[in-house]
Write an enzyme that holds these catalytic residues in place. Structure first.
Site, PDB file in Angstrom:
ATOM      1  N   LYS A 263       0.844  -1.205   0.000  1.00 21.32           N
ATOM      2  CA  LYS A 263       0.000   0.000   0.000  1.00 21.32           C
ATOM      3  C   LYS A 263       0.879   1.255   0.000  1.00 21.32           C
ATOM      4  O   LYS A 263       0.600   2.226  -0.710  1.00 21.32           O
ATOM      5  CB  LYS A 263      -0.933  -0.003   1.226  1.00 21.32           C
TER       6      LYS A 263
ATOM      7  N   GLN B  63      -3.962  -1.704  10.108  1.00 21.65           N
ATOM      8  CA  GLN B  63      -4.022  -2.949   9.338  1.00 21.65           C
ATOM      9  C   GLN B  63      -4.592  -4.064  10.209  1.00 21.65           C
ATOM     10  O   GLN B  63      -4.070  -4.347  11.288  1.00 21.65           O
ATOM     11  CB  GLN B  63      -2.618  -3.315   8.820  1.00 21.65           C
TER      12      GLN B  63
ATOM     13  N   ASP C 172      -9.871   3.486   5.508  1.00 17.93           N
ATOM     14  CA  ASP C 172     -10.475   2.192   5.185  1.00 17.93           C
ATOM     15  C   ASP C 172     -11.999   2.269   5.182  1.00 17.93           C
ATOM     16  O   ASP C 172     -12.667   1.307   4.795  1.00 17.93           O
ATOM     17  CB  ASP C 172     -10.022   1.129   6.210  1.00 17.93           C
TER      18      ASP C 172
END
Ligand code: NAD
Length: 283
Positions: A54, A98, A121
């Protein structure tokens, strides 16, 4: 026998990156450099790999991307205080924790600690709620990535029948919401669905996000369907999706694993960072 055309996530993610690069250059010219900070537990090699990919993608688009690691043994408190600090740092546009976190760490509480307007997210309850009420601030990255992949191939969603297999808060549920918000008629299957195939066979678009290799077979698919494989299971012989290779003989379009939804999820972290930056700081 016709073979499904490939929905190439690497190609589509490359297109997203080129578009983002131009957008970031415009923001940078206004003195604004979008900044993403990702928090990850250092002992989790798979998670570390995800955040490194990412970061690499985001940096190539001109975004300032940082990774901060935390030790599982140290407990969740350091992670909580890092989130609090980043929430208050005006230079930071996007914060990502994460997942999964170590057993016993409360993921919902920790993700819910991120300021909703920095929640890249899109998993903060406020952001999921806004999406469910038809006013999304930001779509979760995998859901947006699936949608963007179909858009890049000009595959319509409005008026189509979509079957989503999997209903997790992180993946399946937001994907189903995304399809509903974009005009599809959606059936959502899960572990308790007696016959998943009964529903997938009726669908124009099948999205599988169960994490069960080989779950979707050729007989489960209507000829000419679009099949998107979100599943990712690390088997001894490499990564496997949910979709059996025989599906390629029946579907019109199919994502590969790897190289389908994965690169799109990564691309959407960068896309959401730039969007959150533009929303919060203008430009
Ligand atoms: P999860 O285990 O939290 O949820 C799995 C869901 O699938 C559940 O809702 C469950 O009810 C359903 N399910 C499981 N077995 C089933 C079956 N036999 N029939 C019907 N439904 C079934 O997993 P998750 O976090 O939602 O992730 C799902 C998969 O997607 C995993 O393989 C994960 O690695 C993958 N994933 C891929 C990406 C990507 O970018 N490609 C991103 C996130 C997750």
């Amino acid at each position: 026998m016709a073979i499904a055309q490939r929905l190439d996530g690497k190609w589509a993610a490359g297109c997203v990156q080129a578009d983002l690069k131009r957008r970031v250059e415009e923001l940078t010219a206004l003195g604004v450099v979008p900044k993403l900070v990702m928090l990850v537990v250092e002992e989790d090699e798979v998670s570390l790999g995800h955040v490194r990919r990412k970061a690499r993608f985001a940096r190539a688009a001109g975004i300032a991307a940082e990774i901060r690691t935390f030790s599982a043994g140290g407990g969740p408190e350091a992670l909580r205080s890092a989130i609090d600090h980043l929430n208050g740092d005006d230079a930071v546009d996007a914060v990502l924790v994460q997942l999964p976190l170590p057993p016993g760490w409360d993921e919902v509480e920790i993700v819910g600690r991120i300021r909703p307007d920095k929640d890249v997210d899109g998993l903060h309850p406020e952001n999921l709620g806004q999406a469910a009420f038809g006013r999304p601030r930001i779509w979760p990255c995998t859901a947006r990535g699936v949608g963007e992949l179909l858009r890049r191939y000009d595959l319509p969603v409005r008026g189509k029948a979509a079957c989503v297999v999997g209903r997790s808060a992180l993946v399946g549920w937001p994907i189903a919401q995304w399809f509903m918000a974009h005009g599809a008629t959606v059936v959502q299957c899960h572990r308790q669905t007696p016959s998943v195939a009964h529903w997938t066979r009726q669908a124009d678009i099948v999205v599988s996000a169960a994490g069960v290799p080989g779950l979707i077979r050729a007989d489960d698919i209507r000829p000419g369907a679009v099949v998107v494989d979100v599943g990712l299971t690390y088997a001894a012989d490499g990564p496997r999706g949910d979709v059996d290779p025989s599906v390629a003989e029946r579907a019109a379009w199919l994502t590969p694993v790897p190289g389908g939804v994965g690169p799109m999820t990564i691309a959407m972290v960068a896309q959401n960072t730039v969007d959150l930056c533009a929303m919060r700081r203008g430009g």
